[in-house]
Design a protein around this motif. Structure first.
Motif, PDB file in Angstrom:
ATOM      1  N   PHE A   1      14.443  32.066  26.210  1.00  0.00           N
ATOM      2  CA  PHE A   1      14.737  31.380  24.961  1.00  0.00           C
ATOM      3  C   PHE A   1      14.772  32.398  23.831  1.00  0.00           C
ATOM      4  O   PHE A   1      14.090  33.425  23.868  1.00  0.00           O
ATOM      5  N   PHE A   2      15.543  32.061  22.790  1.00  0.00           N
ATOM      6  CA  PHE A   2      15.719  32.949  21.651  1.00  0.00           C
ATOM      7  C   PHE A   2      15.489  32.146  20.373  1.00  0.00           C
ATOM      8  O   PHE A   2      15.886  30.980  20.283  1.00  0.00           O
ATOM      9  N   HIS A   3      14.856  32.792  19.397  1.00  0.00           N
ATOM     10  CA  HIS A   3      14.478  32.072  18.181  1.00  0.00           C
ATOM     11  C   HIS A   3      14.666  32.985  16.975  1.00  0.00           C
ATOM     12  O   HIS A   3      14.344  34.187  17.026  1.00  0.00           O
ATOM     13  N   ALA A   4      15.188  32.424  15.884  1.00  0.00           N
ATOM     14  CA  ALA A   4      15.355  33.181  14.642  1.00  0.00           C
ATOM     15  C   ALA A   4      15.074  32.275  13.453  1.00  0.00           C
ATOM     16  O   ALA A   4      15.290  31.055  13.509  1.00  0.00           O
ATOM     17  N   VAL A   5      14.610  32.896  12.376  1.00  0.00           N
ATOM     18  CA  VAL A   5      14.377  32.204  11.109  1.00  0.00           C
ATOM     19  C   VAL A   5      15.262  32.872  10.056  1.00  0.00           C
ATOM     20  O   VAL A   5      15.190  34.090   9.856  1.00  0.00           O
TER      21      VAL A   5
END
Length: 311
Positions: A184-188
Motif C-alpha cells: 500500500f502507498f500513502h501520501a498527504v
C-alpha cells in the motif's frame, strides 16, 4: 442523509444548511460501502463529512450502515467527487479530503479519467482551507507516482509520504488485498498556496420548457445524433407514448455531472408543453437546456409554433 443538489436553495450550501450545524468540513471521494466513512465519522464527531460516490448500490449500502450505526454527521452525494467539491462546499472551507483506493484507470488511453491530475489539484486548492490537506491511499504504485508528480507540478502543496494509517486499511478491498500481501502507498498533500483561477459553482436555471401551438403529434421522431455544446453532450435515448403525451429519456453529460432525466411533450391548459419532467428532481443546467431546445426544434420541424420559450 442523501444530498440532492436540485433541492438545495443555493450552490454551494452553507455547512449549516447541509448539516444543520457549523463545523469543520471533511470530504471523502469514493466511499464504497461506507465502512471507512462510519469509522471516520465516529472518530471525529465534531467534523461534518460529505461523501461522494458514483455507484448507486454503494450509496444505498452506505446509507443503511450510517442509519444502523446512528451516525448523524455525514451527508452522501451520488455522483462525481469533482461535482461535490465544486458545488457542495464553500471556498476555502475543507479541512481534509480523503481518497482511498481510487480507480487507477491503468490503461494509458484512459489516464485522462483519473481523478488526481494537475487540474484537479489546482481546483482543489480553492476549496481547501489554508493548511487543509488531501490524504491518498492506494495499492497502485504507478498511479501513486503519477499523483505525486501531478501535485508537485502545481507548486501548491507540501507532499509527504508515509505508511498509511491503520484506519485507511479497513475498507472492504484493503482487507482483501492485505490478505493477498499487496503493498500500500500513502501520501498527504497539504495546501500551502492557492491557484489564482476561480472555480465557480455550476450555473443553475429555472425549469426549462416551451409552450407551443398545435395538436399533440401522433408520433415523435427525434434526432439520434448527439447534441453537442461547449460544456458537454446530450442524447435522446428513448421515446415512449403515454396517456398524456410523450416521455423522452435523455442523457446529459457535463463536467463532473451526468444526468439521465425525462423530458415530456403533453397538452396543458396553456398549450402544448415541451420541457423537463419534475420526476427525479433533475438539476437544470446548460446541458438540460440544450436538450430541451433540441426537442422544441424537432416539434417546430413538425409544424408546431412556439408561443412561449423558456429554454
Amino acid at each position: 442523509m442523501l444530498v440532492r443538489p436540485a433541492l438545495l436553495p443555493e450552490l454551494p450550501p452553507s455547512p449549516k444548511a447541509l448539516f444543520g450545524r457549523e463545523g469543520p468540513l471533511a470530504v471523502e471521494v469514493g466511499f464504497g460501502d461506507g465502512r471507512f466513512t462510519a469509522l471516520y465519522a465516529k472518530a471525529h464527531p465534531g467534523r461534518l463529512i460529505l461523501g461522494a460516490e458514483v455507484s448507486a448500490g454503494s450509496v444505498q449500502r452506505a446509507l443503511r450502515r450510517l442509519r444502523r450505526e446512528g451516525i448523524g454527521n455525514v451527508r452522501l452525494y451520488l455522483g462525481e467527487g469533482g461535482f461535490a467539491l465544486r458545488n457542495l462546499v464553500p471556498e476555502r472551507s475543507i479541512l481534509e479530503v480523503i481518497v482511498n483506493f481510487p480507480d487507477p484507470w491503468p490503461k494509458k488511453r484512459h489516464q485522462g479519467r483519473r481523478l488526481l491530475r494537475e487540474a484537479f489539484f489546482r481546483r482543489l486548492s480553492t476549496r481547501l482551507a489554508q493548511g487543509g490537506r488531501l490524504l491518498l491511499t492506494t495499492d497502485h504504485e504507478e498511479y501513486f507516482r503519477f499523483a505525486l508528480e501531478e501535485a508537485e507540478r502545481t507548486g501548491l502543496y507540501r507532499i509527504e509520504t508515509a505508511p498509511p494509517p491503520e484506519a485507511h486499511l479497513l475498507t472492504k478491498y484493503a482487507l482483501k488485498w492485505r490478505e493477498m500481501g499487496r503493498p500500500f502507498f500513502h501520501a498527504v498533500f497539504t495546501k500551502e498556496a492557492e491557484d489564482p483561477h476561480p472555480w465557480p459553482p455550476i450555473r443553475r436555471y429555472p425549469m426549462a420548457h416551451a409552450l407551443l401551438r398545435g395538436p399533440l403529434p401522433e408520433a415523435l421522431a427525434l434526432p439520434q445524433a448527439p447534441i453537442r455544446f461547449p460544456q458537454g453532450v446530450a442524447l435522446f435515448l428513448e421515446v415512449a407514448k403515454g396517456e398524456r403525451g410523450f416521455y423522452v429519456l435523455t442523457h446529459v453529460e457535463e463536467e463532473d455531472l451526468t444526468q439521465d432525466l425525462l423530458l415530456e411533450v403533453r397538452q396543458s391548459a396553456h398549450g402544448l408543453y415541451a420541457g423537463v419532467s419534475r420526476l427525479g428532481h433533475p438539476l437544470i443546467t446548460q446541458g438540460v437546456k440544450e436538450a430541451v431546445k433540441a426537442l422544441v426544434g424537432a416539434l417546430e420541424g413538425m409544424g408546431l409554433e412556439v408561443v412561449q420559450d423558456h429554454t
